[in-house]
Design a protein around this motif. Structure first.
Motif, PDB file in Angstrom:
ATOM      1  N   TRP A   1      -3.079 -17.014   1.794  1.00 55.60           N
ATOM      2  CA  TRP A   1      -1.661 -17.193   1.495  1.00 55.60           C
ATOM      3  C   TRP A   1      -1.473 -18.147   0.302  1.00 55.60           C
ATOM      4  O   TRP A   1      -0.753 -17.837  -0.647  1.00 55.60           O
ATOM      5  CB  TRP A   1      -0.912 -17.748   2.717  1.00 55.60           C
ATOM      6  CG  TRP A   1       0.494 -18.138   2.377  1.00 55.60           C
ATOM      7  CD1 TRP A   1       1.565 -17.322   2.251  1.00 55.60           C
ATOM      8  CD2 TRP A   1       0.956 -19.464   2.085  1.00 55.60           C
ATOM      9  NE1 TRP A   1       2.678 -18.030   1.890  1.00 55.60           N
ATOM     10  CE2 TRP A   1       2.327 -19.350   1.778  1.00 55.60           C
ATOM     11  CE3 TRP A   1       0.340 -20.718   2.053  1.00 55.60           C
ATOM     12  CZ2 TRP A   1       3.097 -20.466   1.452  1.00 55.60           C
ATOM     13  CZ3 TRP A   1       1.120 -21.827   1.722  1.00 55.60           C
ATOM     14  CH2 TRP A   1       2.491 -21.694   1.418  1.00 55.60           C
TER      15      TRP A   1
ATOM     16  N   PHE B   1      -2.374 -10.407   2.718  1.00 54.23           N
ATOM     17  CA  PHE B   1      -1.502  -9.273   3.074  1.00 54.23           C
ATOM     18  C   PHE B   1      -0.505  -9.619   4.176  1.00 54.23           C
ATOM     19  O   PHE B   1       0.631  -9.145   4.170  1.00 54.23           O
ATOM     20  CB  PHE B   1      -2.362  -8.064   3.467  1.00 54.23           C
ATOM     21  CG  PHE B   1      -3.114  -7.510   2.287  1.00 54.23           C
ATOM     22  CD1 PHE B   1      -2.425  -7.048   1.158  1.00 54.23           C
ATOM     23  CD2 PHE B   1      -4.504  -7.483   2.260  1.00 54.23           C
ATOM     24  CE1 PHE B   1      -3.113  -6.570   0.055  1.00 54.23           C
ATOM     25  CE2 PHE B   1      -5.193  -6.999   1.160  1.00 54.23           C
ATOM     26  CZ  PHE B   1      -4.500  -6.549   0.055  1.00 54.23           C
ATOM     27  N   GLU B   2      -0.919 -10.476   5.104  1.00 58.64           N
ATOM     28  CA  GLU B   2      -0.002 -10.819   6.205  1.00 58.64           C
ATOM     29  C   GLU B   2       1.115 -11.743   5.740  1.00 58.64           C
ATOM     30  O   GLU B   2       2.137 -11.863   6.401  1.00 58.64           O
ATOM     31  CB  GLU B   2      -0.788 -11.464   7.361  1.00 58.64           C
ATOM     32  CG  GLU B   2      -1.556 -10.421   8.171  1.00 58.64           C
ATOM     33  CD  GLU B   2      -2.349 -11.034   9.301  1.00 58.64           C
ATOM     34  OE1 GLU B   2      -2.357 -12.281   9.418  1.00 58.64           O
ATOM     35  OE2 GLU B   2      -2.964 -10.263  10.065  1.00 58.64           O
ATOM     36  N   SER B   3       0.904 -12.387   4.582  1.00 57.99           N
ATOM     37  CA  SER B   3       1.949 -13.303   4.079  1.00 57.99           C
ATOM     38  C   SER B   3       3.086 -12.557   3.396  1.00 57.99           C
ATOM     39  O   SER B   3       4.079 -13.171   2.988  1.00 57.99           O
ATOM     40  CB  SER B   3       1.351 -14.286   3.089  1.00 57.99           C
ATOM     41  OG  SER B   3       0.204 -14.858   3.598  1.00 57.99           O
ATOM     42  N   GLN B   4       2.933 -11.232   3.260  1.00 56.83           N
ATOM     43  CA  GLN B   4       3.972 -10.399   2.624  1.00 56.83           C
ATOM     44  C   GLN B   4       4.389 -10.991   1.272  1.00 56.83           C
ATOM     45  O   GLN B   4       5.515 -11.455   1.102  1.00 56.83           O
ATOM     46  CB  GLN B   4       5.182 -10.248   3.551  1.00 56.83           C
ATOM     47  CG  GLN B   4       4.812  -9.534   4.843  1.00 56.83           C
ATOM     48  CD  GLN B   4       5.988  -9.295   5.746  1.00 56.83           C
ATOM     49  OE1 GLN B   4       6.927 -10.068   5.752  1.00 56.83           O
ATOM     50  NE2 GLN B   4       5.931  -8.220   6.507  1.00 56.83           N
TER      51      GLN B   4
ATOM     52  N   LEU C   1       4.703  -9.402  -1.500  1.00 60.66           N
ATOM     53  CA  LEU C   1       5.138  -8.348  -2.428  1.00 60.66           C
ATOM     54  C   LEU C   1       6.223  -8.870  -3.385  1.00 60.66           C
ATOM     55  O   LEU C   1       6.238  -8.541  -4.576  1.00 60.66           O
ATOM     56  CB  LEU C   1       5.658  -7.144  -1.635  1.00 60.66           C
ATOM     57  CG  LEU C   1       5.499  -5.793  -2.326  1.00 60.66           C
ATOM     58  CD1 LEU C   1       4.046  -5.520  -2.659  1.00 60.66           C
ATOM     59  CD2 LEU C   1       6.080  -4.685  -1.465  1.00 60.66           C
TER      60      LEU C   1
ATOM     61  N   TYR D   1      -0.174 -16.734  -3.127  1.00 57.07           N
ATOM     62  CA  TYR D   1       1.170 -17.136  -3.548  1.00 57.07           C
ATOM     63  C   TYR D   1       1.128 -17.743  -4.962  1.00 57.07           C
ATOM     64  O   TYR D   1       1.907 -17.359  -5.849  1.00 57.07           O
ATOM     65  CB  TYR D   1       1.738 -18.169  -2.563  1.00 57.07           C
ATOM     66  CG  TYR D   1       3.158 -18.558  -2.861  1.00 57.07           C
ATOM     67  CD1 TYR D   1       4.214 -17.815  -2.348  1.00 57.07           C
ATOM     68  CD2 TYR D   1       3.442 -19.655  -3.671  1.00 57.07           C
ATOM     69  CE1 TYR D   1       5.524 -18.163  -2.626  1.00 57.07           C
ATOM     70  CE2 TYR D   1       4.748 -20.000  -3.965  1.00 57.07           C
ATOM     71  CZ  TYR D   1       5.786 -19.256  -3.434  1.00 57.07           C
ATOM     72  OH  TYR D   1       7.073 -19.580  -3.732  1.00 57.07           O
TER      73      TYR D   1
END
Lengths: 259, 262
Positions: free
Chosen positions: B89, B190-193, B195, B93
């Protein structure tokens, strides 16, 4: 020679950072005429040529090229007008990312009106005429200064423009090649009935092609006329310029008449 | 003393205004040249190749190290707290929203923008620009618009590619240096979204590409003098492009965060 005027300049003035380069220039070029533009270095000959091509904007005065006033033309219309004008640059200005052949073909290729095989033929023919038959595949940086000059000349004349400006076309060339270049200019003028202005210091060789001379001096037109008129001029500047360059002893003018 | 200070301030302000005005005028001329859409096909493709294909090795290298550095920086805290799930994350980020686009943009500015200024500047001082105009070719259409399009499109694509390699660099570092499984790293990403951050980064890249192209073209086309002038222009172009990158980064980050926080 026709009486139709292809280039008319009235009261042209140009300054750079306060320094006067041209001041109140009046000039006319008739269809089919070849005029030699002479004068000391830095007197504004190249600036005059660039102003007439619309590459620079005058501070004052009017320039009418092929019947159209540059002042009244939008940039788009100036571009259209430039397709009828040829310009051979003093410092070659060849595109260094193109081969010699591509450089010479560029005006025709961009125009899109001539088929590719015809372009290739014309390019080779023009390169033959300027005495460079084997350089089409080379890059400009592989050529000598004189060769680049001739390539620039080939590019300026490939589209058979109605009005051609040659900015010092023989600077740095040997006497034989210089004579060939001037003969080529004359041949092109006869073949395409083009009108030309040749900027040069080589007054002696210009005599073979020029109908008339204009001497720029001290921001103004000091003399305009034929070589014979120059020989009869009482102006010491004209006298000195033509005497030095043409190689004719005009000292009799100081004595009031020929010896 | 005060008078001299004020004079210096005034002269710098005038200089900055001249640059800003010139850049905005160049942008206006580019946009005007694009309406109606009429592109020089071969020149545009050549620029896409020069700007994009030739830049990807340096972008991949920059991105790999960027991702790796992010992981090393956060690694110490992750080890202390044992929160290995946060590694993906944190690195994701920072890389996707901020560090990736900015570093790739700066690298792009140094490589492509500087080269563009030098190329146009040399063309200007050797009268090749005048020669184009004399041959009835508009330099804006023939030279500037293809470069503008290539830089905007290619910086977005290079940033997308760079993001991928930055994450790979991060995953490799977490696996090799921190003993955190690369699957844990990618699950964290990927789990932190992220996008939204990814799209924000790409939007930044588009703005950076536009800013670098306009600035480098402005400096290239306004070169005066010979080789010294070209050198000065390249210097000015790189500095102004970097400023442009940080200004756009600030503005976009501010706008996105204002929208999120309401």
């Amino acid at each position: 020679m026709s009486q139709e005027v292809v280039l008319r300049v009235k009261g042209l003035g140009k300054r750079f950072e306060g320094v006067c380069v041209l001041d109140g220039i009046d000039f006319e070029l008739r269809a089919g005429e070849i005029v030699g533009l002479i004068g000391p270095g830095g007197c504004g000959k190249s600036v005059f040529v660039k102003l007439c091509c619309g590459l620079l904007t005058p501070d004052r005065g009017e320039i009418e090229v092929l019947g159209q006033s540059l002042r009244q033309l939008a940039e788009k219309d100036r571009q259209k007008l430039r397709t009828r004008i040829g310009l051979s640059f003093q410092n070659y200005a060849l595109f260094d990312f193109m081969t010699v052949g591509e450089n010479v073909a560029f005006p025709l290729a961009q125009d899109g009106a001539v088929a590719a095989p015809e372009i290739a033929n014309r390019v080779q023919q023009r390169l033959n005429e300027v005495g460079l038959p084997l350089v089409a595949g080379l890059m400009p940086n592989e050529l000598s200064g004189g060769m680049r000059k001739r390539v620039g000349l080939a590019r300026a004349t490939i589209a058979n423009a109605e009005l051609v400006f040659y900015d010092d076309p023989t600077a740095g060339l040997d006497p034989v090649t210089s004579s060939k270049i001037f003969n080529l200019i004359r041949d092109l003028q006869i073949a395409h009935r083009s009108s030309s202005i040749i900027v040069s210091h080589d007054v002696d060789r210009m005599r073979a092609v020029c109908d008339r001379y204009v001497l720029l001096y001290d921001c103004q037109v000091r003399f305009s006329g034929t070589a014979d008129d120059a020989l009869l001029s009482s102006d010491p500047i004209v006298h000195e310029f033509f005497q030095r360059d043409v190689g004719v002893d005009l000292s009799f003018r100081h004595d009031g008449g020929p010896a | 003393m005060i008078r001299r200070g004020l004079a210096l301030l005034g002269s710098n302000f005038l200089q900055a205004s001249e640059i800003l005005g010139g850049v905005l005028l160049t942008l206006w001329r580019i946009l005007r040249a694009m309406v109606p859409p009429r592109f020089d096909g071969p020149e545009t493709w050549m620029n896409f190749y020069k700007v994009g294909v030739k830049s990807y090795p340096i972008v991949i290298l920059t991105a790999l190290f960027t991702g790796a550095i992010m992981v090393i920086q956060t690694g110490a805290y992750v080890r202390q707290t044992g929160a290995t799930g946060l590694l993906g994350w944190g690195a994701g980020y920072a890389v996707l929203a901020e560090i990736g686009p900015v570093l790739i943009g700066l690298m792009f500015s140094g490589r492509v923008g500087a080269n563009n200024t030098a190329e146009l500047g040399t063309m200007k001082v050797t009268e090749q620009i005048d020669a184009l105009r004399a041959l009835a070719i508009d330099p804006m259409h023939h030279l500037v618009v293809p470069r503008f399009l290539a830089m905007v499109v290619m910086l977005v694509l290079l940033t997308a590619l760079g993001d991928l390699f930055a994450l790979i660099g991060g995953a490799l570092t977490s696996e090799l240096l921190l003993d955190v499984d690369y699957r844990v790293f990618f699950r964290g990403v990927f789990e932190s979204q992220l996008l939204g951050e990814y799209y924000t980064g790409l939007a930044k890249a588009a703005c950076f590409g536009g800013s670098i192209s306009v600035v480098s073209c402005y400096y290239g086309l306004s070169v005066e003098g010979g080789a010294t002038g070209v050198g000065r222009a390249v210097n000015g172009s790189v500095v102004t492009s970097a400023i442009g990158i940080f200004v756009f980064d600030y503005l976009i980050t501010y706008l996105v965060n204002t929208r999120i926080t309401g």
